[in-house]
Design a protein around this motif. Structure first.
Motif, PDB file in Angstrom:
ATOM      1  N   TYR A 102     -47.564  21.696  19.160  1.00  0.00           N
ATOM      2  CA  TYR A 102     -48.983  21.960  19.447  1.00  0.00           C
ATOM      3  C   TYR A 102     -48.994  23.091  20.472  1.00  0.00           C
ATOM      4  CZ  TYR A 102     -53.857  20.548  20.675  1.00  0.00           C
ATOM      5  OH  TYR A 102     -55.216  20.483  20.887  1.00  0.00           O
TER       6      TYR A 102
ATOM      7  N   VAL B 242     -46.641  21.492  12.717  1.00  0.00           N
ATOM      8  CA  VAL B 242     -47.400  22.261  13.703  1.00  0.00           C
ATOM      9  C   VAL B 242     -48.878  21.910  13.554  1.00  0.00           C
ATOM     10  CG1 VAL B 242     -47.910  24.570  14.599  1.00  0.00           C
ATOM     11  CG2 VAL B 242     -45.718  24.142  13.462  1.00  0.00           C
ATOM     12  N   VAL B 243     -49.521  21.652  14.682  1.00  0.00           N
ATOM     13  CA  VAL B 243     -50.960  21.373  14.668  1.00  0.00           C
ATOM     14  C   VAL B 243     -51.670  22.530  15.358  1.00  0.00           C
ATOM     15  CG1 VAL B 243     -52.765  19.759  15.371  1.00  0.00           C
ATOM     16  CG2 VAL B 243     -50.512  18.885  14.702  1.00  0.00           C
ATOM     17  N   PHE B 244     -52.646  23.098  14.689  1.00  0.00           N
ATOM     18  CA  PHE B 244     -53.376  24.258  15.209  1.00  0.00           C
ATOM     19  C   PHE B 244     -54.071  23.901  16.524  1.00  0.00           C
ATOM     20  CE2 PHE B 244     -57.480  26.746  15.029  1.00  0.00           C
ATOM     21  CZ  PHE B 244     -56.913  27.969  15.352  1.00  0.00           C
TER      22      PHE B 244
ATOM     23  N   LEU C  91     -47.110  20.156   6.813  1.00  0.00           N
ATOM     24  CA  LEU C  91     -48.264  20.891   7.344  1.00  0.00           C
ATOM     25  C   LEU C  91     -49.532  20.212   6.827  1.00  0.00           C
ATOM     26  CD1 LEU C  91     -49.575  23.180   8.904  1.00  0.00           C
ATOM     27  CD2 LEU C  91     -49.158  24.694   6.965  1.00  0.00           C
TER      28      LEU C  91
ATOM     29  N   ASP D 118     -52.062  32.419  12.738  1.00  0.00           N
ATOM     30  CA  ASP D 118     -51.634  31.496  13.789  1.00  0.00           C
ATOM     31  C   ASP D 118     -50.563  30.581  13.203  1.00  0.00           C
ATOM     32  OD1 ASP D 118     -52.979  30.194  16.587  1.00  0.00           O
ATOM     33  OD2 ASP D 118     -51.822  28.796  15.359  1.00  0.00           O
TER      34      ASP D 118
ATOM     35  N   GLY E 242     -50.297  27.653  13.373  1.00  0.00           N
ATOM     36  CA  GLY E 242     -50.889  26.395  12.924  1.00  0.00           C
ATOM     37  C   GLY E 242     -51.290  26.401  11.456  1.00  0.00           C
ATOM     38  N   TRP E 243     -51.315  27.560  10.825  1.00  0.00           N
ATOM     39  CA  TRP E 243     -51.717  27.652   9.416  1.00  0.00           C
ATOM     40  C   TRP E 243     -50.520  28.002   8.558  1.00  0.00           C
ATOM     41  CZ3 TRP E 243     -56.095  25.427   9.852  1.00  0.00           C
ATOM     42  CH2 TRP E 243     -56.991  25.751  10.868  1.00  0.00           C
TER      43      TRP E 243
END
Ligand code: COA
Ligand code: AMP
Length: 628
Positions: A115, A138-140, A236, A280, A282-283
């Motif tokens: 994160y 991964v968390v945006f 994801l 990013d 996160g994506w």
């Protein structure tokens, strides 16, 4: 060979085609076959191989004598810094970070949640997981604590790697309190959290927190651990129809092979050249084209911590491209719409030498022709729209400019890539002729680098993607193929909307709104927006007897979505209505509501329960100034 020959070769002989592409990858044990049947609903790839993703992205370039080549350039206008990291330095940093995790018990198959803001350590965290066979997720950073908690409970990570803060143009976002809040909400508890302290907002450390720099400095570097080809590299989470996110699982080997192929054939970037995806981590774009693909291919990847505008102005894209000799640039159309809105004549490009730039790639949302034409006009560069999804990991359709530069048709992401047997079907599963709108599907098997299942949700994998059209993967997009085989993507077939290139679920927002005590029923649609493509808009039916100013309830609902889903949802518009338009079987007519909001022509659905309700929706939208 050109695109058509390559596409046909991959369709005729997927085994031979992908075994050949696999030669670009370093294997500990080479695969004996490409396609493999693991008993799941779809075929998988390179299962019997042994391979390591980090070795292929980092170590092998050092071993080949390219240790002094730049691997990452962190360009951060929000902190006023530029940091350059060579492949040799990256190898050392990643090996030590992996060592710090391994020493605390993280091993093959363990999950690690990341994160983090757009700093090189975010990429290093992904690679360190790959190095020891841990599965990252991964968390945006723009998601709220609740969304993080949902992912923690689903992935059940052994460790969380987090930054103390992210930096938005208007404010510093403290991530650590969000993480602490998420862990308080979650049932699962990780063994430890590795916290990267940033000066802009240092985090208060708790008993399970470990300082990143101290841990890495004290760690022994560890080597790459080979894993099976079908070992998950990462999970994801992406938005689906309901509030529960879907955990797309990406297998290691297929992802390495497919991504390397795309760098050589689509993205026109050679080893040693600079590639920049302004997205990013996160994506999925960040996974594939900030972290893995450029590094696997031996390129330099730009990690950009800023925005297209406001950091400090609309010249930033041009400056970064010029400063770092970027040859391929990839972003979402919305980012260029933001630049254009601020600097319509691109005057701020002056003084920035874009001569090294060869292509501009757009994806993540529909590329509107107006924006595509503007980018082409002001830059003089080819603008390549291409279409793909979190699920697929790399482009389904593109213009493979390094294989063969096909004519561009503005508004179309061009043609299916090798491995993608794209068809357009009607509701009954019959193939439609060119030029006819239908559901876009892909005939199985999917190519390598896609996904064999959803984490913890094999049944949902089947129902979401395979059941509607047996033998095909349903993309969730509607559109058509034309006479020349070009694809045209028109709309989603589900309740997913696309806000500033971010994929969001209206269902998830409805679930949050429904928790407000004064809301009896609600609907969320995506309304067209000139900057963000779409923005969410909420319709609230209040519980009988609620006697408060509507504006108060609306403001609380807006705050609720921001608090539960996060600022990224950009949920700012909502209105109170008496009733929602429904079919006789009770289905809310969201698509028709969206057409009314956008001022498009619409037909009265034959199955509507009470046509008058649509008039009422029109009146309510009118009060908010819609259609615009
Ligand atoms: N951490 C914390 N908050 C974040 C965040 C992060 N990593 N990313 C975004 N946010 C917040 C923003 O601060 C903003 O909050 P606000 O409502 O208080 O202003 C909100 O989430 C929405 O952010 P964003 O979508 O970035 O909208 P914006 O209005 O700030 O900027 C654009 C608009 C077009 C400039 C921006 O959306 C953009 O650059 N888009 C590119 C999209 C992209 O890269 N997509 C990936 C697929 S290729
Ligand atoms: P994501 O999974 O976040 O990458 O979002 C994928 C979705 O974004 C696709 O299913 C499409 O609806 C949309 N999308 C992505 N790229 C394009 C494109 N080039 N043209 C039209 N829609 C796109």
């Amino acid at each position: 060979m050109g695109w058509k020959e390559e596409w046909e070769r991959a369709a005729r002989d997927p085994e031979g085609f992908w075994m050949e592409q696999a030669q670009a990858i370093d294997w500990e044990v080479a695969p004996t076959q490409a396609l493999c049947d693991q008993g799941g609903p779809v075929q998988e790839w390179f299962c019997d191989a042994q391979v390591n993703g980090c070795w292929n992205a980092v170590d092998r370039h050092v071993a080949a004598g390219h240790g002094e080549r730049l691997a990452l350039i962190h360009d951060s206008p929000v902190t006023g810094s530029v940091t350059r990291i060579t492949y040799a330095e990256l190898q050392d940093r990643v090996a030590r970070l992996a060592g710090a995790m391994a020493a605390r018990g993280v091993g093959v198959g363990d999950r690690v949640i990341i994160y983090m803001p757009m700093v090189p350590e975010a990429v290093e965290a992904m690679l360190a997981c790959a190095r020891i066979g841990a599965i990252h997720s991964v968390v945006f950073g723009g998601f709220a604590a609740h969304e993080l908690a949902v992912r923690i409970d689903d992935a059940r990570p052994k460790a969380v790697l987090a930054g103390s803060c992210g930096i938005e143009p208007s404010r510093v976002v403290a991530y650590k309190p969000l993480l602490d809040d998420a862990l308080a909400q979650a049932e699962h508890a990780p063994d430890f959290c590795l916290i990267l302290q940033r000066e802009q907002a240092r985090a208060e450390m708790g008993p399970r927190d470990v300082d990143w720099h101290e841990a890495v400095a004290a760690a022994e570097p560890v080597d790459c651990i080979p894993v099976r080809g079908d070992h998950p590299a990462y999970i994801l989470y992406t938005s689906g129809t309901t509030g529960a996110p879907k955990g797309v699982v990406r297998p290691t080997a297929g992802h390495l092979v497919a991504l390397d192929w795309t760098m050589a054939n689509i993205y026109d970037a050679k080893p040693g050249e600079v590639f920049w995806a302004a997205s990013d981590v996160g994506w999925v774009v960040g996974h594939s084209y900030i972290c893995y693909a450029p590094l696997i291919h031996g390129c330099t990847s730009v990690v950009f911590e800023g925005k297209p505008v406001g950091t400090p102005d609309a010249s930033t894209f041009w400056r970064v491209i010029a400063d770092h000799d970027v040859v391929s640039f990839f972003t979402a159309p919305t980012a260029f719409r933001a630049v254009r809105r601020e600097d319509p004549e691109a005057k701020q490009m002056a003084g920035h030498d874009l001569s090294k730039l060869r292509n501009i790639f757009l994806a993540g949302e529909r590329a509107d022709p107006d924006t595509v034409e503007w980018i082409g006009k002001v830059t003089g560069k080819p603008v390549i729209d291409h279409w793909w999804q979190t699920e697929t990991g790399f482009p389904i359709a593109a213009n493979p400019v390094s294989l063969e530069r096909l004519p561009i048709k503005i508004g179309s992401p061009s043609v299916p890539m090798p491995g993608w047997n794209v068809r357009v079907l009607d509701e009954g599963g019959q193939e439609l002729p060119p030029g006819t709108l239908g559901a876009i599907v892909v005939k199985l098997p999917l190519p390598p680098g896609t996904f064999p299942t959803l984490w913890n949700a094999p049944e949902r994998f089947r129902t979401s993607y395979l059941d509607a059209f047996p033998g095909y993967y349903a993309t969730g997009d509607a559109g058509m193929l034309d006479e020349d085989g070009y694809l045209w993507i028109m709309a989603r077939t589900d309740d997913v909307i696309n806000v500033a290139g971010h994929r969001l679920s209206t269902g998830a927002m409805e679930e949050v709104l429904a928790t407000h005590p004064d809301v009896a029923e609600c609907a969320v649609i995506g309304a067209a927006d000139p900057l963000k493509g779409q923005v969410p808009m909420g319709f609230l039916c209040l519980t009988k007897g609620v006697d408060r100013p509507e504006a108060e309830v609306v403001a609380e609902c807006v705050a609720l979505v921001r608090d539960q889903i996060g600022p990224v949802a950009a949920f700012k518009a909502a209105m109170v209505v008496d009733r929602l338009p429904k079919t006789r079987s009770g289905k809310i007519l969201r698509a028709t509501m969206a057409k009314i909001a956008d001022g498009e022509t619409w037909k009265m659905p034959a199955t509507i329960d009470d046509p008058v309700v649509l008039d009422e929706i029109g009146v309510a939208l009118g009060r908010l100034g819609y259609p615009r």
